[in-house]
Design a protein around this motif. Structure first.
Motif, PDB file in Angstrom:
ATOM      1  N   TYR A 208       0.844  -1.207   0.000  1.00 20.99           N
ATOM      2  CA  TYR A 208       0.000   0.000   0.000  1.00 20.99           C
ATOM      3  C   TYR A 208       0.878   1.255   0.000  1.00 20.99           C
ATOM      4  N   LEU A 209       1.954   1.246   0.777  1.00 19.79           N
ATOM      5  CA  LEU A 209       2.882   2.380   0.804  1.00 19.79           C
ATOM      6  C   LEU A 209       3.518   2.590  -0.569  1.00 19.79           C
ATOM      7  N   ASN A 212       0.908   4.096  -2.956  1.00 25.37           N
ATOM      8  CA  ASN A 212       0.245   5.360  -2.597  1.00 25.37           C
ATOM      9  C   ASN A 212       1.200   6.385  -1.994  1.00 25.37           C
ATOM     10  N   TYR A 213       2.497   6.226  -2.237  1.00 29.48           N
ATOM     11  CA  TYR A 213       3.490   7.115  -1.626  1.00 29.48           C
ATOM     12  C   TYR A 213       3.305   8.571  -2.033  1.00 29.48           C
ATOM     13  N   ASN A 215       0.576  10.193  -2.102  1.00 30.27           N
ATOM     14  CA  ASN A 215      -0.503  10.802  -1.325  1.00 30.27           C
ATOM     15  C   ASN A 215      -0.055  11.089   0.104  1.00 30.27           C
ATOM     16  N   LEU A 217      -0.335  10.308   3.646  1.00 30.99           N
ATOM     17  CA  LEU A 217      -0.809   9.138   4.381  1.00 30.99           C
ATOM     18  C   LEU A 217      -0.540   9.305   5.872  1.00 30.99           C
ATOM     19  N   SER A 218      -1.547   9.043   6.672  1.00 29.84           N
ATOM     20  CA  SER A 218      -1.380   9.065   8.123  1.00 29.84           C
ATOM     21  C   SER A 218      -1.336   7.630   8.639  1.00 29.84           C
ATOM     22  N   ASP A 221      -4.649   6.093   8.452  1.00 26.74           N
ATOM     23  CA  ASP A 221      -4.995   5.622   7.105  1.00 26.74           C
ATOM     24  C   ASP A 221      -4.483   4.203   6.894  1.00 26.74           C
ATOM     25  N   LEU A 222      -3.239   3.963   7.311  1.00 28.16           N
ATOM     26  CA  LEU A 222      -2.640   2.629   7.143  1.00 28.16           C
ATOM     27  C   LEU A 222      -3.346   1.605   8.019  1.00 28.16           C
TER      28      LEU A 222
END
Length: 279
Positions: A208-209, A212-213, A215, A217-218, A221-222
């Protein structure tokens, strides 16, 4: 994380399944006390569901198992085109939905006081199917799940379209063949002491990281991706990779920024924007 635990044997059994395409503005209707499990698996888009008063955002490559004795509905309409599969199954055995703390105590201490286990001679008292109620899976696992559900839909009634039997393939399976495919599906979802499922979930976070790097991300979120508590996510992630999710995210961003600096004529400001750096 909440888990569905079902004693075995006997094994859960398949009832029927189907698929549905929701447009933006469509919403899953409210149902109460179906007395059978409803498994929702989203291929793309997002379903916004409430089950037993808890909200879930069921995104692509995520599934949710709805409680057969509670009320479920959409808490808001789809905001984009959403394609998902649904599957109804049942069991003649005792089952429970448990929170992660109870599950971890069973795993770590081999305690069974949280379980209602039938007294069968010669049967291991800890035999069980243990499935996370809600989670995301890797793309490879998602593809396997989708393929099995499509095979089951080839000879199931599409209740959303209120149609007769839908023949999506030339091969119409028998009840035993349906059950075989369903058990294969449970194998993909099952979590047991011999399965390092936590490691699989952490791989989902790392993927996912990487995807979506760009964006912002908090940690929350993860945590929502695998339905874990943020503190638990940090602990498991660091145990596997030796760094925190935030450090991993920055490392991924820096590697992409290096590549753009070397291979393009973009300004530092543009590269920072394209790789997710806010300053």
């Amino acid at each position: 994380m909440s888990y569905l635990m079902i004693n075995i044997p006997s094994y859960p059994f398949f009832l029927y399944s189907g698929d549905a395409l929701f447009r933006a503005g469509d919403a899953h209707r409210q149902r109460s006390a179906l007395h059978m499990f409803d498994l929702l698996f989203v291929e793309y888009g997002c379903l916004y569901m409430v089950d037993a008063k808890k909200k879930y955002e069921v995104k692509a490559n995520h599934y949710l198992i709805l409680d057969p004795d509670k009320t479920h509905r959409a808490f808001k309409p789809c905001t984009e085109e959403t394609y998902f599969h649904w599957l109804h199954f049942s069991t003649r055995e005792k089952y429970q939905f448990n929170e992660s703390e109870k599950i971890n105590s069973i795993f770590d201490d081999d305690q069974t006081d949280h379980l209602v286990v039938p007294k069968y001679k010669g049967i291991n008292q800890t035999d069980r199917v243990m499935i996370p109620k809600f989670r995301g899976v890797t793309p490879d696992r998602a593809s396997q799940i989708a393929n099995i559900m499509k095979e089951l839909e080839a000879f199931s009634i599409n209740r959303y379209q209120q149609s007769a039997l839908i023949h999506k393939s030339q091969i119409i399976g028998t009840k035993l063949q349906q059950q075989e495919k369903f058990l294969n599906l449970l194998f993909l979802l099952d979590l047991n002491p011999g399965t390092n499922q936590r490691s699989v979930e952490i791989d989902v976070i790392m993927n996912y990281l990487r995807e979506n790097y760009q964006n912002q991300l908090s940690l929350n979120d993860l945590a929502k991706v695998v339905n874990w508590h943020p503190t638990y996510l940090i602990r498991c992630f660091k145990k596997k990779f030796g760094i925190t999710p935030n450090k991993a995210l920055n490392t991924i961003r820096i590697e992409h920024a290096k590549n753009l600096l070397i291979n393009t004529s973009l300004t530092c400001e543009t590269i920072a924007e394209e790789t997710g750096f806010s300053s």
